[in-house]
Design a protein around this motif. Structure first.
Motif, PDB file in Angstrom:
ATOM      1  N   ASN A 143       0.738  78.474  79.663  1.00 14.12           N
ATOM      2  CA  ASN A 143       1.991  77.715  79.528  1.00 14.12           C
ATOM      3  C   ASN A 143       1.849  76.293  80.061  1.00 14.12           C
ATOM      4  O   ASN A 143       2.716  75.759  80.736  1.00 14.12           O
ATOM      5  CB  ASN A 143       3.151  78.451  80.206  1.00 14.12           C
ATOM      6  CG  ASN A 143       2.938  78.642  81.694  1.00 14.12           C
ATOM      7  OD1 ASN A 143       1.805  78.583  82.170  1.00 14.12           O
ATOM      8  ND2 ASN A 143       4.008  78.880  82.427  1.00 14.12           N
TER       9      ASN A 143
ATOM     10  N   PRO B 109       0.276  72.276  78.740  1.00 15.47           N
ATOM     11  CA  PRO B 109      -0.236  71.531  77.600  1.00 15.47           C
ATOM     12  C   PRO B 109      -1.746  71.311  77.752  1.00 15.47           C
ATOM     13  O   PRO B 109      -2.259  71.370  78.869  1.00 15.47           O
ATOM     14  CB  PRO B 109       0.534  70.202  77.666  1.00 15.47           C
ATOM     15  CG  PRO B 109       0.981  70.079  79.093  1.00 15.47           C
ATOM     16  CD  PRO B 109       1.153  71.481  79.605  1.00 15.47           C
TER      17      PRO B 109
ATOM     18  N   ILE C 199       0.390  72.839  71.092  1.00 14.35           N
ATOM     19  CA  ILE C 199       0.652  71.494  70.560  1.00 14.35           C
ATOM     20  C   ILE C 199       1.061  71.516  69.083  1.00 14.35           C
ATOM     21  O   ILE C 199       1.772  70.631  68.611  1.00 14.35           O
ATOM     22  CB  ILE C 199      -0.569  70.576  70.799  1.00 14.35           C
ATOM     23  CG1 ILE C 199      -0.212  69.121  70.530  1.00 14.35           C
ATOM     24  CG2 ILE C 199      -1.782  71.021  69.996  1.00 14.35           C
ATOM     25  CD1 ILE C 199      -1.282  68.131  70.975  1.00 14.35           C
TER      26      ILE C 199
ATOM     27  N   SER D 178       8.428  75.544  68.923  1.00 13.58           N
ATOM     28  CA  SER D 178       8.713  75.007  70.260  1.00 13.58           C
ATOM     29  C   SER D 178       8.649  73.482  70.290  1.00 13.58           C
ATOM     30  O   SER D 178       8.716  72.876  71.367  1.00 13.58           O
ATOM     31  CB  SER D 178       7.706  75.566  71.274  1.00 13.58           C
ATOM     32  OG  SER D 178       6.410  75.032  71.024  1.00 13.58           O
TER      33      SER D 178
ATOM     34  N   ASN E 198       5.566  72.259  72.336  1.00 13.00           N
ATOM     35  CA  ASN E 198       5.487  72.556  73.768  1.00 13.00           C
ATOM     36  C   ASN E 198       4.795  73.898  73.996  1.00 13.00           C
ATOM     37  O   ASN E 198       4.877  74.794  73.154  1.00 13.00           O
ATOM     38  CB  ASN E 198       6.894  72.597  74.382  1.00 13.00           C
ATOM     39  CG  ASN E 198       7.536  71.229  74.386  1.00 13.00           C
ATOM     40  OD1 ASN E 198       6.937  70.263  74.831  1.00 13.00           O
ATOM     41  ND2 ASN E 198       8.754  71.146  73.860  1.00 13.00           N
ATOM     42  N   PRO E 199       4.119  74.054  75.146  1.00 12.37           N
ATOM     43  CA  PRO E 199       3.443  75.336  75.411  1.00 12.37           C
ATOM     44  C   PRO E 199       4.436  76.475  75.561  1.00 12.37           C
ATOM     45  O   PRO E 199       5.523  76.290  76.115  1.00 12.37           O
ATOM     46  CB  PRO E 199       2.686  75.077  76.715  1.00 12.37           C
ATOM     47  CG  PRO E 199       3.347  73.897  77.342  1.00 12.37           C
ATOM     48  CD  PRO E 199       3.916  73.079  76.232  1.00 12.37           C
ATOM     49  N   THR E 200       4.045  77.647  75.051  1.00 15.51           N
ATOM     50  CA  THR E 200       4.918  78.824  75.122  1.00 15.51           C
ATOM     51  C   THR E 200       4.254  79.965  75.887  1.00 15.51           C
ATOM     52  O   THR E 200       4.887  80.988  76.139  1.00 15.51           O
ATOM     53  CB  THR E 200       5.230  79.352  73.712  1.00 15.51           C
ATOM     54  OG1 THR E 200       3.989  79.693  73.078  1.00 15.51           O
ATOM     55  CG2 THR E 200       5.963  78.312  72.876  1.00 15.51           C
TER      56      THR E 200
END
Length: 373
Positions: A58, A60, A64, A69, A72-74
């Protein structure tokens, strides 16, 4: 007058029944009801975000290219979608399977499916202890048991049972960590390796996995897709630490994977015979990924050796992807996103071969055929 009325009522009833039958069948063909995903970081959609663990994604630039999202990191260990995400989309599920530990994994959202996968998780409970916390298969199935009771409450026991058996697919992608982060670890596993031969270790994995899949069956799972272990000796991490050339792979991890995969195929045949009404589909991830690695140019990639995001060594294969990592300019040209995991571009090819491919890679049927079974 009464006869005319009776005919009208009969006609209306006939139209209603015909329309209901058509809609029921169309719904079954148009999309899968639910996707329940078990496994490791290859399909983790964010469960490890909620653990105190050394295995996290979670940060970056992970995510990307994940449109849902906004980049954004998930918690997915890739630049975009996992294979599980893509399969769900292609088979008609309107929403991604929600991570079990996420706050929104409740109510009607679970009817599209739930993701229980965890980075570092394995078949054996000892697997992944190097990461401190992770969710192994035994606990993932415990969690599914909770979801199963929620679905009973949402649909009622009879409809819930039918929903599980006919409208849901259970996918399991696990086993690689049992070798990479258990048996092959240089320090933590040395005791295990002295006391256990590869045969005994694989026996242990198969015996545990038999019990785990049987537990899922007892909770009304019927349609299974089980991925075998890929060519783990060919990932950028293994190539880097063993100082190999671009077209070389490490023998021992691949030999262990092939040995396990042979036993896994036999296990699924055994379970099909012993568990009435079950369908076990074998996803030959090993040969599929090896095809991508060997013939990467044919699929539009420029490298199958170097990680797009990572640091260390000639293949950027030592330090996991994070904010200080170097990152390639064309993410779609790399088979591997980081030292361990495929890029979204690779996941897309792999997923489509599993959805509509032939029996070289997915047998005895592909995932579209499994959905419509």
């Amino acid at each position: 007058m009464a006869m005319k009325c009776s005919r009208s009522v009969s006609l209306i009833l006939l139209l209603f029944v015909s329309n209901w039958y058509y809609c029921a069948n169309a719904a079954n063909k148009d999309g899968l009801g639910a996707s329940f995903i078990f496994g490791d970081s290859l399909v983790d959609a964010g469960n490890n975000n909620y653990l105190s663990t050394l295995s996290k994604a979670n940060i970056p630039p992970n995510g990307i290219d994940f449109k849902a999202s906004g980049g954004n990191p998930t918690g997915r260990y890739t630049n975009g979608r996992t294979i599980g995400d893509i399969v769900g989309e292609e088979l008609g599920i309107p929403n991604y399977a929600v991570p079990y530990l996420a706050p929104n994994a409740s109510g009607k959202s679970v009817l599209s499916g739930v993701n229980y996968a965890s980075g570092g998780g394995g078949i054996l409970n000892a697997t992944g202890r190097i990461f401190v916390n992770r969710i192994g298969m035994d606990v993932q199935i415990d969690y599914f048991n909770v979801t199963r009771k929620q679905i009973d409450k949402l649909l009622g026991p009879t409809k819930a049972k039918d929903y599980m058996m006919r409208k849901s697919i259970f996918s399991v992608t696990v086993g690689a960590n049992d070798f990479l982060n258990n048996y092959l670890l240089p320090v933590l596993s040395i005791g295990a390796r002295v006391s256990q031969t590869p045969d005994a270790f694989v026996d242990d994995m198969i015996n545990h996995f038999r019990n785990q899949l049987t537990r899922l069956y007892q909770l009304d799972a019927r349609k299974f897709v089980i991925g075998n272990v890929g060519p783990i000796g060919c990932i950028p991490y293994q190539k880097t630490i063993n100082q190999l050339k671009q077209d070389q792979c490490v023998d021992l991890p691949n030999k262990l994977a092939v040995q396990y995969n042979g036993r896994l195929k036999d296990l699924l045949a055994e379970l099909k015979d012993n568990l009435p009404g079950s369908t076990f589909v074998y996803a030959n991830v090993y040969d599929l990924v090896m095809e991508l690695i060997t013939n990467y140019g044919k699929y539009g990639f420029t490298t199958a050796s170097r990680a797009c995001c990572g640091n260390g060594g000639q293949f950027a294969g030592i330090i996991p992807c994070g904010p200080t990592s170097s990152m390639c300019s064309d993410r779609s040209a790399h088979v591997f996103w980081d030292p361990y995991h495929p890029s979204e571009a690779a996941n897309l090819i792999l997923a489509k071969k599993l959805i509509d491919g032939d029996t070289r890679y997915i047998s005895p049927m592909n995932l579209r055929q499994l959905r419509d079974l």
